[in-house]
Design an enzyme around this catalytic site. Sequence first.
Site, PDB file in Angstrom:
ATOM      1  N   LYS A  79       0.724  -1.226   0.046  1.00 25.32           N
ATOM      2  CA  LYS A  79      -0.073  -0.024   0.099  1.00 25.32           C
ATOM      3  C   LYS A  79       0.857   1.272  -0.195  1.00 25.32           C
ATOM      4  CE  LYS A  79      -3.922   2.124   2.738  1.00 25.32           C
ATOM      5  NZ  LYS A  79      -4.827   1.927   3.848  1.00 25.32           N
ATOM      6  N   SER A 154      -9.532   2.115   2.784  1.00 29.33           N
ATOM      7  CA  SER A 154      -8.677   2.720   2.011  1.00 29.33           C
ATOM      8  C   SER A 154      -8.036   1.807   1.195  1.00 29.33           C
ATOM      9  CB  SER A 154      -8.151   3.987   2.912  1.00 29.33           C
ATOM     10  OG  SER A 154      -7.029   3.158   3.935  1.00 29.33           O
ATOM     11  N   SER A 178      -9.949  -0.249   7.151  1.00 28.14           N
ATOM     12  CA  SER A 178      -9.353  -0.255   5.789  1.00 28.14           C
ATOM     13  C   SER A 178      -8.610  -1.579   5.297  1.00 28.14           C
ATOM     14  CB  SER A 178      -8.390   0.927   5.612  1.00 28.14           C
ATOM     15  OG  SER A 178      -8.962   2.176   5.581  1.00 28.14           O
TER      16      SER A 178
HETATM   17  N1  GLN Z   1     -13.111   4.142   6.296  1.00 31.32           N
HETATM   18  C1  GLN Z   1     -12.489   4.785   7.635  1.00 31.32           C
HETATM   19  C2  GLN Z   1     -12.289   6.008   7.312  1.00 31.32           C
HETATM   20  O1  GLN Z   1     -12.351   6.645   6.555  1.00 31.32           O
HETATM   21  C3  GLN Z   1     -11.332   3.834   7.953  1.00 31.32           C
HETATM   22  C4  GLN Z   1     -10.082   4.269   7.131  1.00 31.32           C
HETATM   23  C5  GLN Z   1      -9.081   3.393   7.416  1.00 31.32           C
HETATM   24  O2  GLN Z   1      -9.105   2.191   8.319  1.00 31.32           O
HETATM   25  N2  GLN Z   1      -7.715   3.919   7.110  1.00 31.32           N
HETATM   26  O3  GLN Z   1     -11.635   6.752   8.438  1.00 31.32           O
END
Ligand code: GLN
Length: 498
Positions: A79, A154, A178
């Site tokens: 990532k 994400s 994410s």
């Molecule tokens: N969807 C969640 C957010 O936008 C989690 C994101 C993540 O785990 N980095 O904060």
Amino acid sequence: MSELHLLSTEQLITGLQNKQFSSAELTEHYIKRIDALDSKINSFITHTSETARAQAKAADGMRAQGDQRPLLGVPMAHKDIFCTQGVLTTCGSKMLHNFVSPYDATIVSNIDKAGMISLGKLNMDEFAMGSDNSSSYYGTVQNPWNLERVPGGSSGGSAAAVAAGFVPVATGSDTGGSIRQPASFCGLTGIKPTYGRVSRFGMIAYASSLDQAGSMGRSAKDCAYLLQPMIGHDPRDATSIKYEMPNYVQDINDAQAAAGDKPFDGLRIGVAKEYFGTGLDSEVEQAARAALKKYEELGATIVEVNITDPEITLATYYMLAPAEASSNLSRFDGVRFGYRCENPTDLIDLYTRSRSEGFGAEVQRRILTGTYALSAGYFDAYYTKAQKIRRLIVKDFDEAFASCDVIASPTAPTAAYKLSEDLDPATMYLGDVYTIAVNLAGLPALSQPVGLTTEGLPIGLQLIGKHWQESQLLTTAHLFQQHTDHHLQHSTIAKETV
Ligand code: GLN
């Protein structure tokens, strides 16, 4: 050779050991697929094909010399939140469009030391804020199962790349879901370990008290293989913890050897009604319940537990995460890192325009909310209150775990949705309703595939464990996968040969 990308990590390791193929051939196979097919899904931001080819050749040489590292010469990708020395690290943002890291994140160097070969950096929501990869400066990512759908986020690029058969495994990061939610949307297994299990050094910070790196693959065992080199205490991350080091693959093998036809005898799975409400799609619910039934058939006992109302958890997360983000992201000021606006008139203009032009809308929204929550006069009403609720969430989990070994729920209330320009942020946040409590409590959790919707979109089941119990989660999911074939279904792109 045309189906090498459908093999599991273990099959790849055996194939390399038995000289069925070389790392050079394997690496070339994946690069060829990425070159031919990634234009359809946009999962990579940066390719490192040339270095990968050289590393693969070197790995073959080392193996011939008797090097026994199991992962030697097995490809993967990171990532783009992990710093990679000499390689562009964007975190999905224009702010870091030109940032070449001078050092490796600890997990990057650990994976490198295990002999794995990185094929590049994967697309993601900007600064890991989002649930569908739509906030990336480098464009949206398409779900390899259905190109009109989002891959989740994400870690959307990581999920899409694995599901497309571009890499067998990939790293991800999980602050509020994410890893698990994109794993669920793309038919993969993905694990977020216990907070403190994996070093955060060199992982660009979103919300430091919640962020944790983990692994994504098609099966629990694939995840175990990649997670192994990632874990361990790191003196460069003060929140990484010295703790007994499990051997995940060994634990899986031992459990499998000991398993009879009721492998889950004695396993108590907690099910909370709070995790079967709030906008839960009926097909997702059916698949999750069918998976629980299967667990029962295989010996597990289902017990009812109570956990904190997910709506309260959601509000707590969306207060604390932006508060931490607003502080973490203050370092991107146009002076020390990345993007700088043109012709600033003075210092304030330099800061203001660099940040306004360098950050996208979702990131700015969170910086604003977070700064507000932390500002004098509001701090106690918002930030302190949310911290107190966080403590209660931890307590509720402790109580629930007194009567069960793992807690199961759908990973997300829906399967992958269509990308919509006008999805309002609050609706997107609601999609995180089942995953965020885990981060607030620092617990480990994984998502495993448990079926497809009538439209052929993957559905995920989340398993939450007690602190430090990644092995139990991986083993549980693995044994389930020995008796089911959801994880063996392939996306449309994975089925394409090039
Ligand atoms: N969807 C969640 C957010 O936008 C989690 C994101 C993540 O785990 N980095 O904060």
